[in-house]
Design an enzyme around this catalytic site. Structure first.
Site, PDB file in Angstrom:
ATOM      1  N   LYS A 146       2.154  -8.247   8.592  1.00 13.80           N
ATOM      2  CA  LYS A 146       1.445  -7.212   9.240  1.00 13.80           C
ATOM      3  C   LYS A 146       0.922  -6.435   8.137  1.00 13.80           C
ATOM      4  O   LYS A 146      -0.317  -6.130   8.105  1.00 13.80           O
ATOM      5  CB  LYS A 146       2.351  -6.321  10.172  1.00 13.80           C
TER       6      LYS A 146
ATOM      7  N   THR B 196       4.163   1.713   7.772  1.00 15.64           N
ATOM      8  CA  THR B 196       2.839   1.118   7.209  1.00 15.64           C
ATOM      9  C   THR B 196       2.149   0.825   8.201  1.00 15.64           C
ATOM     10  O   THR B 196       2.304  -0.006   9.192  1.00 15.64           O
ATOM     11  CB  THR B 196       3.481  -0.020   6.363  1.00 15.64           C
TER      12      THR B 196
ATOM     13  N   LYS C 297       0.200   2.461   0.077  1.00 17.28           N
ATOM     14  CA  LYS C 297       1.069   1.450   0.359  1.00 17.28           C
ATOM     15  C   LYS C 297       0.309   0.162   0.345  1.00 17.28           C
ATOM     16  O   LYS C 297       1.201  -0.807  -0.041  1.00 17.28           O
ATOM     17  CB  LYS C 297       1.820   1.699   1.977  1.00 17.28           C
TER      18      LYS C 297
END
Length: 290
Positions: free
Chosen positions: A243, A100, A175
């Site tokens: 993150k 990701t 995502k």
């Protein structure tokens, strides 16, 4: 692409990457692995994977390369560094980043790859350690449609819900949608089970009632049982979720709007990380309430 000449390189054998590479081995592919700590790859090597000491070595020995690493900075180093994959890979190699990462980096990698006669797909995943182990990850893919069709059989060894979302960067944007939905949902399921405990209910019985109704979700069914048992081992690290939420919030800002649910969730997880829980699983949000 289950052809005799298909040789897969896999970079990153952590919580999820190890199982993903293992499923490729199980499917009969020749797999070369690289990770910063060889110790993390020993189990795969024992199952037949070949060790590579650098990403450059991976690039020289394979024609499909998959990466599953921690942060965008890791992705940038692996792909765009002086000894990176784009510089060292053989012409015609297909690159698949399943980390990701940021949509802008995915687009940059794809553009640089094309200049070298390579194709790059961004293909982040959802499903955690269980999905990786069972080979039924959700895989969200951005990039050239023909390249996607070429590697679809490889992706099918790791996932069961595989959707080509559009041009490069589209997988990463999808995502972000996934992580935004999870962020607020994690607050809801954690507060629900904390409420149940304070009300003197049996949380497992509560879960039995609400998980199959309109409140049902993957997080409720898969992570709440871990919370109840006091199992906070990482299927997905808090530090990596933070993150992801930061990437999503950066994209939200670029779009000129706000996402209050995402902002709240990140603030709660930031607090957990500051309390030393960054290497716990995301279900450790339960500790904020208890």
């Amino acid at each position: 692409m289950k052809e005799k000449n298909t040789v897969i390189g896999f970079i990153g054998t952590g919580v999820m990457g190890k199982s993903m590479a293992g499923n490729l081995l199980k499917a009969g592919y020749e797999v070369h692995v690289y990770t910063r700590s060889k110790e993390k790859a020993e189990e795969l090597i024992g199952k037949g994977a070949k060790w590579a000491s650098t990403p450059r070595e991976i690039a020289q020995q394979t024609n499909v390369i998959i990466s599953m690493v921690g942060y965008p900075s890791d992705v940038e180093e692996i792909y765009l560094g002086e000894q990176g994959l784009i510089e060292c890979a053989k012409e015609g190699t297909l690159l698949i980043d399943m980390t990701t990462s940021t949509p802008s980096l995915a687009m940059k990698i794809a553009g640089e790859a094309r200049k070298k006669g390579l194709e790059a797909l961004d293909a982040p995943v959802s499903g955690g350690d269980v999905g990786a182990r069972d080979g039924n990850l959700t895989i969200m893919v951005g990039g050239d449609p023909a390249a996607f069709e070429t590697v679809r059989p490889i992706l099918e060894c790791m996932g069961s819900n595989i959707v080509h979302q559009g041009p490069e960067g589209s997988g990463q944007h999808t995502k972000m949608c996934n992580q935004i939905a999870i962020a607020s949902n994690m607050i809801g399921v954690t507060e629900a089970i904390s409420y149940a405990t304070r009300a003197g209910l049996d949380p497992e019985k509560v879960l039995q009632s609400i998980s199959s109704g309109s409140a049902g979700s993957w997080s409720l069914s898969n992570l709440v049982p871990r919370m109840v048992k006091g199992d906070f081992d990482p299927g997905f690290y808090i530090k990596h979720f933070i993150k992801d939420m930061k990437i999503a919030l950066d994209e939200v800002e670029k779009m000129g709007w706000d996402a209050p649910g995402l902002t709240l969730s990140k603030s709660l997880y930031d607090g957990l990380a500051e309390a030393g829980e960054e290497n716990s699983g995301t279900q450790a949000l339960y500790k904020h309430y208890n």
